[in-house]
Design a protein around this motif. Structure first.
Motif, PDB file in Angstrom:
ATOM      1  N   ARG A 182       0.850  -1.185   0.000  1.00  0.00           N
ATOM      2  CA  ARG A 182       0.000   0.000   0.000  1.00  0.00           C
ATOM      3  C   ARG A 182       0.894   1.245   0.000  1.00  0.00           C
TER       4      ARG A 182
ATOM      5  N   LYS B  55       0.668   5.865  -0.379  1.00  0.00           N
ATOM      6  CA  LYS B  55      -0.155   7.080  -0.339  1.00  0.00           C
ATOM      7  C   LYS B  55       0.408   8.083  -1.330  1.00  0.00           C
TER       8      LYS B  55
ATOM      9  N   HIS C 159      -4.676  10.376  -9.007  1.00  0.00           N
ATOM     10  CA  HIS C 159      -5.543   9.451  -8.269  1.00  0.00           C
ATOM     11  C   HIS C 159      -6.476   8.697  -9.215  1.00  0.00           C
ATOM     12  N   GLN C 160      -7.015   9.387 -10.208  1.00  0.00           N
ATOM     13  CA  GLN C 160      -7.913   8.730 -11.161  1.00  0.00           C
ATOM     14  C   GLN C 160      -7.178   7.658 -11.964  1.00  0.00           C
TER      15      GLN C 160
ATOM     16  N   PRO D 284      -9.011   3.411  -4.980  1.00  0.00           N
ATOM     17  CA  PRO D 284      -8.246   3.670  -3.756  1.00  0.00           C
ATOM     18  C   PRO D 284      -8.624   2.685  -2.648  1.00  0.00           C
TER      19      PRO D 284
ATOM     20  N   PRO E 226     -13.280   7.109  -0.081  1.00  0.00           N
ATOM     21  CA  PRO E 226     -12.014   6.843  -0.779  1.00  0.00           C
ATOM     22  C   PRO E 226     -10.877   7.620  -0.111  1.00  0.00           C
ATOM     23  N   SER E 227      -9.725   7.017  -0.069  1.00  0.00           N
ATOM     24  CA  SER E 227      -8.574   7.649   0.573  1.00  0.00           C
ATOM     25  C   SER E 227      -7.533   8.011  -0.490  1.00  0.00           C
ATOM     26  N   GLU E 228      -6.399   8.494  -0.028  1.00  0.00           N
ATOM     27  CA  GLU E 228      -5.265   8.778  -0.915  1.00  0.00           C
ATOM     28  C   GLU E 228      -4.307   7.596  -0.946  1.00  0.00           C
ATOM     29  N   TRP E 229      -4.734   6.467  -0.414  1.00  0.00           N
ATOM     30  CA  TRP E 229      -3.936   5.246  -0.384  1.00  0.00           C
ATOM     31  C   TRP E 229      -4.364   4.327  -1.515  1.00  0.00           C
ATOM     32  N   PHE E 230      -3.383   3.620  -2.089  1.00  0.00           N
ATOM     33  CA  PHE E 230      -3.636   2.715  -3.196  1.00  0.00           C
ATOM     34  C   PHE E 230      -2.863   1.426  -2.966  1.00  0.00           C
ATOM     35  N   TYR E 231      -3.388   0.326  -3.494  1.00  0.00           N
ATOM     36  CA  TYR E 231      -2.682  -0.949  -3.420  1.00  0.00           C
ATOM     37  C   TYR E 231      -1.717  -1.065  -4.592  1.00  0.00           C
TER      38      TYR E 231
END
Length: 142
Positions: free
Chosen positions: A17, A19, A65-66, A71, A79-84
């Protein structure tokens, strides 16, 4: 010269993960702020977006982000600013996204330039960290 930062942080609490966020200030200060919630958070990379590019930092962050996809959703289901994904490889993806958005990415800061500048942690520490204390002979004390 003004501008802002798009940064990538990762966390040892979940190695898959990362951010992606923005700040107008030193990204290392933002990292320290976030450590109060997650002491395992660490710096990955930051991109300086100079005002000379004439684009809103929040617009760039939203476009990134898009493109990163779905997210991470936490307890509040927002939705957060974190991504897998693999945090150590995300810088390459961001480089590609900046170029897709029409911005050139470089590792070299040019105050008059119109390029996105990529910074690694050691570069930011060299710029923002307080100098090491010196002994009477002028050598740094570690």
């Amino acid at each position: 010269m003004g501008g802002g930062w798009i940064y990538v942080f990762m966390t040892a609490s979940d190695y898959n993960r990362y951010k992606v966020g923005l700040t107008r200030n030193n990204p290392m200060l933002r990292l320290n702020q976030l450590k109060t919630a997650d002491p395992m958070i660490a710096f990955q990379v930051a991109y300086f977006i100079p005002n000379s590019l004439d684009v809103k930092l929040s617009v760039i962050e939203k476009m990134i982000h898009q493109e990163l996809g779905v997210p991470v959703f936490f307890w509040n289901e927002e939705p957060s600013e974190w991504f897998y994904g693999e945090p150590r490889d995300v810088w390459s993806k961001l480089d590609d996204l900046f170029e897709m958005f029409g911005f050139e990415v470089t590792d070299y800061f040019d105050p008059d330039g119109k390029k996105v500048v990529r910074f690694w942690e050691e570069s930011l520490n060299a710029i923002y960290a307080p100098p090491l204390p010196m002994d009477e002979d002028g050598f740094p004390l570690f």
